[in-house]
Structure formats: C-alpha cells, structure tokens
Design a protein around this motif. Structure first.
Motif, PDB file in Angstrom:
ATOM      1  N   VAL A 155     -32.730 -14.481 -86.394  1.00 34.59           N
ATOM      2  CA  VAL A 155     -33.087 -13.163 -85.393  1.00 34.59           C
ATOM      3  C   VAL A 155     -33.735 -13.506 -84.397  1.00 34.59           C
ATOM      4  CG1 VAL A 155     -33.236 -11.710 -87.459  1.00 34.59           C
ATOM      5  CG2 VAL A 155     -35.281 -12.751 -86.787  1.00 34.59           C
ATOM      6  N   ALA A 156     -33.846 -14.771 -83.896  1.00 33.63           N
ATOM      7  CA  ALA A 156     -34.674 -15.044 -82.736  1.00 33.63           C
ATOM      8  C   ALA A 156     -33.860 -14.665 -81.775  1.00 33.63           C
ATOM      9  CB  ALA A 156     -34.430 -16.713 -82.660  1.00 33.63           C
ATOM     10  N   ASP A 157     -32.811 -14.600 -81.240  1.00 28.84           N
ATOM     11  CA  ASP A 157     -32.086 -13.949 -80.135  1.00 28.84           C
ATOM     12  C   ASP A 157     -32.143 -12.531 -80.060  1.00 28.84           C
ATOM     13  OD1 ASP A 157     -30.995 -16.465 -79.254  1.00 28.84           O
ATOM     14  OD2 ASP A 157     -29.053 -16.207 -80.154  1.00 28.84           O
ATOM     15  N   LYS A 158     -32.053 -11.803 -81.059  1.00 29.80           N
ATOM     16  CA  LYS A 158     -32.110 -10.416 -81.203  1.00 29.80           C
ATOM     17  C   LYS A 158     -33.569 -10.151 -80.953  1.00 29.80           C
ATOM     18  CE  LYS A 158     -28.347  -9.510 -84.050  1.00 29.80           C
ATOM     19  NZ  LYS A 158     -27.645 -10.691 -84.225  1.00 29.80           N
ATOM     20  N   ARG A 159     -34.607 -10.858 -81.644  1.00 25.23           N
ATOM     21  CA  ARG A 159     -36.108 -10.639 -81.392  1.00 25.23           C
ATOM     22  C   ARG A 159     -36.598 -10.852 -79.790  1.00 25.23           C
ATOM     23  NH1 ARG A 159     -39.489 -13.244 -85.896  1.00 25.23           N
ATOM     24  NH2 ARG A 159     -38.538 -11.634 -86.847  1.00 25.23           N
ATOM     25  N   PHE A 160     -35.823 -11.727 -79.285  1.00 20.15           N
ATOM     26  CA  PHE A 160     -36.253 -11.905 -77.732  1.00 20.15           C
ATOM     27  C   PHE A 160     -35.771 -10.795 -77.006  1.00 20.15           C
ATOM     28  CE2 PHE A 160     -34.989 -13.388 -73.562  1.00 20.15           C
ATOM     29  CZ  PHE A 160     -36.179 -13.717 -73.088  1.00 20.15           C
ATOM     30  N   LEU A 161     -34.640 -10.417 -77.345  1.00 18.42           N
ATOM     31  CA  LEU A 161     -34.090  -9.236 -76.626  1.00 18.42           C
ATOM     32  C   LEU A 161     -34.649  -8.048 -76.674  1.00 18.42           C
ATOM     33  CD1 LEU A 161     -30.278  -9.702 -76.930  1.00 18.42           C
ATOM     34  CD2 LEU A 161     -31.290 -10.155 -74.961  1.00 18.42           C
ATOM     35  N   MET A 162     -35.163  -7.795 -78.018  1.00 17.63           N
ATOM     36  CA  MET A 162     -36.048  -6.510 -78.302  1.00 17.63           C
ATOM     37  C   MET A 162     -37.515  -6.496 -77.624  1.00 17.63           C
ATOM     38  SD  MET A 162     -33.934  -4.579 -79.726  1.00 17.63           S
ATOM     39  CE  MET A 162     -35.008  -3.255 -80.352  1.00 17.63           C
ATOM     40  N   LEU A 163     -37.955  -7.747 -77.813  1.00 17.79           N
ATOM     41  CA  LEU A 163     -39.088  -8.045 -76.979  1.00 17.79           C
ATOM     42  C   LEU A 163     -39.052  -7.594 -75.626  1.00 17.79           C
ATOM     43  CD1 LEU A 163     -42.277  -8.820 -76.976  1.00 17.79           C
ATOM     44  CD2 LEU A 163     -41.353 -11.327 -76.977  1.00 17.79           C
ATOM     45  N   LEU A 164     -38.004  -8.175 -74.889  1.00 17.47           N
ATOM     46  CA  LEU A 164     -37.698  -7.919 -73.491  1.00 17.47           C
ATOM     47  C   LEU A 164     -37.502  -6.423 -73.017  1.00 17.47           C
ATOM     48  CD1 LEU A 164     -37.626  -9.586 -70.921  1.00 17.47           C
ATOM     49  CD2 LEU A 164     -34.847  -9.786 -71.311  1.00 17.47           C
ATOM     50  N   MET A 165     -36.701  -5.925 -74.135  1.00 18.40           N
ATOM     51  CA  MET A 165     -36.566  -4.366 -73.945  1.00 18.40           C
ATOM     52  C   MET A 165     -37.893  -3.663 -74.102  1.00 18.40           C
ATOM     53  SD  MET A 165     -32.827  -3.954 -75.965  1.00 18.40           S
ATOM     54  CE  MET A 165     -32.921  -2.028 -75.791  1.00 18.40           C
ATOM     55  N   GLY A 166     -38.645  -4.204 -74.950  1.00 21.20           N
ATOM     56  CA  GLY A 166     -39.926  -3.265 -75.149  1.00 21.20           C
ATOM     57  C   GLY A 166     -40.937  -3.580 -73.939  1.00 21.20           C
ATOM     58  N   VAL A 167     -40.956  -4.726 -73.218  1.00 20.48           N
ATOM     59  CA  VAL A 167     -41.816  -4.865 -72.001  1.00 20.48           C
ATOM     60  C   VAL A 167     -41.298  -4.151 -70.990  1.00 20.48           C
ATOM     61  CG1 VAL A 167     -42.440  -6.661 -70.291  1.00 20.48           C
ATOM     62  CG2 VAL A 167     -42.376  -7.333 -72.631  1.00 20.48           C
ATOM     63  N   PHE A 168     -39.970  -4.087 -70.830  1.00 22.14           N
ATOM     64  CA  PHE A 168     -39.490  -3.111 -69.727  1.00 22.14           C
ATOM     65  C   PHE A 168     -39.620  -1.699 -69.971  1.00 22.14           C
ATOM     66  CE2 PHE A 168     -36.779  -6.713 -68.501  1.00 22.14           C
ATOM     67  CZ  PHE A 168     -36.990  -6.767 -67.092  1.00 22.14           C
ATOM     68  N   ALA A 169     -39.401  -1.135 -71.346  1.00 25.28           N
ATOM     69  CA  ALA A 169     -40.156   0.224 -71.484  1.00 25.28           C
ATOM     70  C   ALA A 169     -41.390   0.449 -71.398  1.00 25.28           C
ATOM     71  CB  ALA A 169     -39.714   0.397 -73.134  1.00 25.28           C
ATOM     72  N   ALA A 170     -42.479  -0.679 -71.867  1.00 22.79           N
ATOM     73  CA  ALA A 170     -43.653  -0.311 -71.395  1.00 22.79           C
ATOM     74  C   ALA A 170     -44.079  -0.316 -69.855  1.00 22.79           C
ATOM     75  CB  ALA A 170     -44.402  -1.522 -71.861  1.00 22.79           C
ATOM     76  N   LEU A 171     -43.061  -1.036 -68.957  1.00 18.70           N
ATOM     77  CA  LEU A 171     -43.212  -0.995 -67.763  1.00 18.70           C
ATOM     78  C   LEU A 171     -42.625   0.449 -67.261  1.00 18.70           C
ATOM     79  CD1 LEU A 171     -44.187  -2.492 -65.149  1.00 18.70           C
ATOM     80  CD2 LEU A 171     -41.639  -3.555 -65.035  1.00 18.70           C
ATOM     81  N   ALA A 172     -41.640   0.869 -67.897  1.00 20.43           N
ATOM     82  CA  ALA A 172     -41.155   2.196 -67.483  1.00 20.43           C
ATOM     83  C   ALA A 172     -41.942   3.209 -67.585  1.00 20.43           C
ATOM     84  CB  ALA A 172     -39.612   2.402 -67.992  1.00 20.43           C
ATOM     85  N   LEU A 173     -42.748   3.197 -68.784  1.00 18.24           N
ATOM     86  CA  LEU A 173     -43.680   4.154 -69.196  1.00 18.24           C
ATOM     87  C   LEU A 173     -44.817   4.430 -68.078  1.00 18.24           C
ATOM     88  CD1 LEU A 173     -44.482   6.350 -71.122  1.00 18.24           C
ATOM     89  CD2 LEU A 173     -45.512   4.733 -72.470  1.00 18.24           C
ATOM     90  N   THR A 174     -45.440   3.004 -67.799  1.00 20.06           N
ATOM     91  CA  THR A 174     -46.326   3.157 -66.959  1.00 20.06           C
ATOM     92  C   THR A 174     -46.093   3.536 -65.613  1.00 20.06           C
ATOM     93  OG1 THR A 174     -47.206   1.018 -68.113  1.00 20.06           O
ATOM     94  CG2 THR A 174     -47.917   1.484 -66.047  1.00 20.06           C
ATOM     95  N   ILE A 175     -44.917   3.266 -64.933  1.00 17.16           N
ATOM     96  CA  ILE A 175     -44.409   3.567 -63.718  1.00 17.16           C
ATOM     97  C   ILE A 175     -44.127   5.402 -63.740  1.00 17.16           C
ATOM     98  CG2 ILE A 175     -42.433   3.564 -62.118  1.00 17.16           C
ATOM     99  CD1 ILE A 175     -42.048   0.679 -62.753  1.00 17.16           C
ATOM    100  N   THR A 176     -43.644   5.608 -64.838  1.00 17.46           N
ATOM    101  CA  THR A 176     -43.432   7.126 -64.990  1.00 17.46           C
ATOM    102  C   THR A 176     -44.874   8.003 -65.067  1.00 17.46           C
ATOM    103  OG1 THR A 176     -41.622   6.684 -66.531  1.00 17.46           O
ATOM    104  CG2 THR A 176     -42.609   8.936 -66.496  1.00 17.46           C
ATOM    105  N   ALA A 177     -45.817   7.417 -65.732  1.00 17.71           N
ATOM    106  CA  ALA A 177     -47.001   8.002 -65.575  1.00 17.71           C
ATOM    107  C   ALA A 177     -47.534   8.075 -64.042  1.00 17.71           C
ATOM    108  CB  ALA A 177     -47.943   7.352 -66.605  1.00 17.71           C
ATOM    109  N   VAL A 178     -47.670   6.813 -63.544  1.00 16.75           N
ATOM    110  CA  VAL A 178     -48.184   6.846 -62.296  1.00 16.75           C
ATOM    111  C   VAL A 178     -47.403   7.536 -61.464  1.00 16.75           C
ATOM    112  CG1 VAL A 178     -48.554   5.258 -60.345  1.00 16.75           C
ATOM    113  CG2 VAL A 178     -49.224   4.233 -62.680  1.00 16.75           C
TER     114      VAL A 178
END
Length: 275
Positions: free
Chosen positions: A143-166
C-alpha cells in the motif's frame, strides 16, 4: 486461482471456515483429491446448491477432486485486486517445489526467523529459506504507493481548506468594510449587536453553502477516479460525505464570525461619518 495449502494454513491466516471441513491428516497422496473453495467460487458456480460434494476437474493435469469445504474470500495479490474464485488443494496431495511458510507468533516475528530456519533444515537441510518478512512489512509495501498518493491528496486538501477559509474571511471582511456606513445607520436606528452579527454571518454562509453544494456534486461525479486508491471504504461513503461538509461549514462559520464580531463593535457615530 489455484493454491496449495496445509491443514493449519486457514487457521494461521485467519480465513474462516464457512461450511464443511478443512484439510486433515486423512488427506494423503494415496487418497482422493480434496478441494476447499472460497465463497465467491461457490456462489458463482453453485448459486442455489450445496457446493459440498461437488466434483472439480483441474484442466492441465486432469486432477479430479471433491469439494469438502467452503472458506471466506481472501486477497492474495493485493488489497485492490478484484475478488475472484479460489480453489485450495491439500499440499500433501500435490506437493510442489516452492512453498511459503506462514508463522503466527505472540512475540516480535523477526526474533523467530532463526528458529524457523532451523525447523525447516531439520526436515531438509538443503532447503533454502529466504525472503523472511513480516506480514506488516508486506502490507506496508503493498500500500506504499497508495498511501503516498492519499497523503499527498490530504496535504493538498488541507491547503485548499486553508485557502478557502482565508479567502472567505477576506471576502466577508472586505464586504463588512464596504458596509460600515450601512451598519452604522442600522445600529443608530436601533439594530442590536446580535442583529448585525446575524446579518454578516448569513451573507458569508450563503457563499460557503453554495460552494459546498457545488463541491458535493463534483465529488460524486469524480469518485470513480479514486476508487482504486480506497480500501475498506466505498467512494461514496456516507460518513465522509456528511463529515467533510460539516467540517467545511465549521471553518466557514469561523471565517465569517471574526469580521462579523468586529462589525458589532462599530461605533455608530464613527460609522455614519464613514465614506
């Protein structure tokens, strides 16, 4: 898919027995071939029948055997593999050149690697024992590849949430600044702080709710593209589709509350002079 297994394999791997029996000491090279099948195979080939006692012929070596048991489905190649029919035969009835030894322990598995090698060499001192690994390491590798992709998506999601809030905070704050004179008039005419607070929050939340609605529709339309990255949860999981909008709504409410709270502290006299 065809596999060979010893009698204790299913217990060791935690594969449940659904019907019938597992392999036993009575399944030997000189006895009729016994097969154990998984639930997927039983449902596909005998949907309304009892699979126990059915005959299976293996194409290639013409082995004819009897189904003696049905076990739960198991994934042998990867978590994302499509579940298919599986047939197990008793290893003592069809021994091969290569085999995988599975050991369930109550201690750190790697500490028993030498003992496992010694046990194998007591049976055959020329038998090579290699690739000794824990099931956790195999799972992590799978699951290493999928875990990395999900982590990357999670980081971008958190960044998008922050940008949305700001961004929402900036829009509401700018709107409040433009309506300072209007807010002053309202307060001079008797509007209470709660009325002003409600007015500003409602305006900001309308934007947030509209955005969340568009996002939900787009999410439902795009879920099929992430189906292969998920395990143990569906792409349209109800909990996810309820909790994420709730989180976004909470962030949006906070982003609206700060400038709204500031608007309630406007001095009507100063606001009336504001251009």
């Amino acid at each position: 898919v065809f596999y060979s297994a010893t009698p204790k394999y299913f217990e060791t791997m935690g594969i449940p027995l659904v019907r019938g029996r597992l392999f036993g000491d009575g399944d030997r090279l000189d006895t009729p071939a016994a097969f154990v099948v998984n639930q997927t195979l039983a449902r596909r080939f005998w949907p309304d029948q009892d699979p126990l006692g059915k005959q299976i012929k293996i194409v290639g070596d013409d082995t004819l055997g009897t189904v003696v048991g049905v076990v739960g489905d198991a994934k042998h190649q990867g978590l994302s593999e499509e579940q298919g029919p599986q047939i197990y035969n008793c290893y003592s009835q069809s021994p091969g050149f290569f085999a995988t030894v599975v050991v369930r322990t109550k201690v750190e598995p790697t500490t028993l690697s030498h003992a496992v090698r010694e046990a194998v060499w007591k049976v055959d001192k020329d038998q090579p024992v290699w690739k000794v690994r824990t099931l956790e390491s195999l799972l992590a590798y799978n699951v290493a590849d999928k875990r990395f992709l999900m982590l990357l998506m999670g980081v971008f999601a958190a960044l998008a949430l922050t940008i949305t809030a700001v961004g929402l905070y900036g829009v509401v704050n700018y709107t409040v600044g433009r309506r300072t004179h209007e807010i002053g008039v309202r307060m001079a005419l008797g509007a209470r702080a709660g009325d002003v607070l409600s007015l500003v929050i409602k305006q900001g939340m309308r934007l947030a709710i509209a955005g969340v609605g568009v996002g939900l529709v787009a999410s439902f339309a795009l879920t099929r593209f992430i189906q292969s990255l998920l395990f143990g949860v569906s792409a349209t999981d109800a909990v996810t589709f309820m909790s994420v909008p709730a989180l976004l709504g909470g962030v949006a409410l906070l982003a609206c509350y700060i400038p709204a709270r500031r608007a309630t502290k406007v001095d009507p006299l100063i606001a009336l002079k504001h251009e």
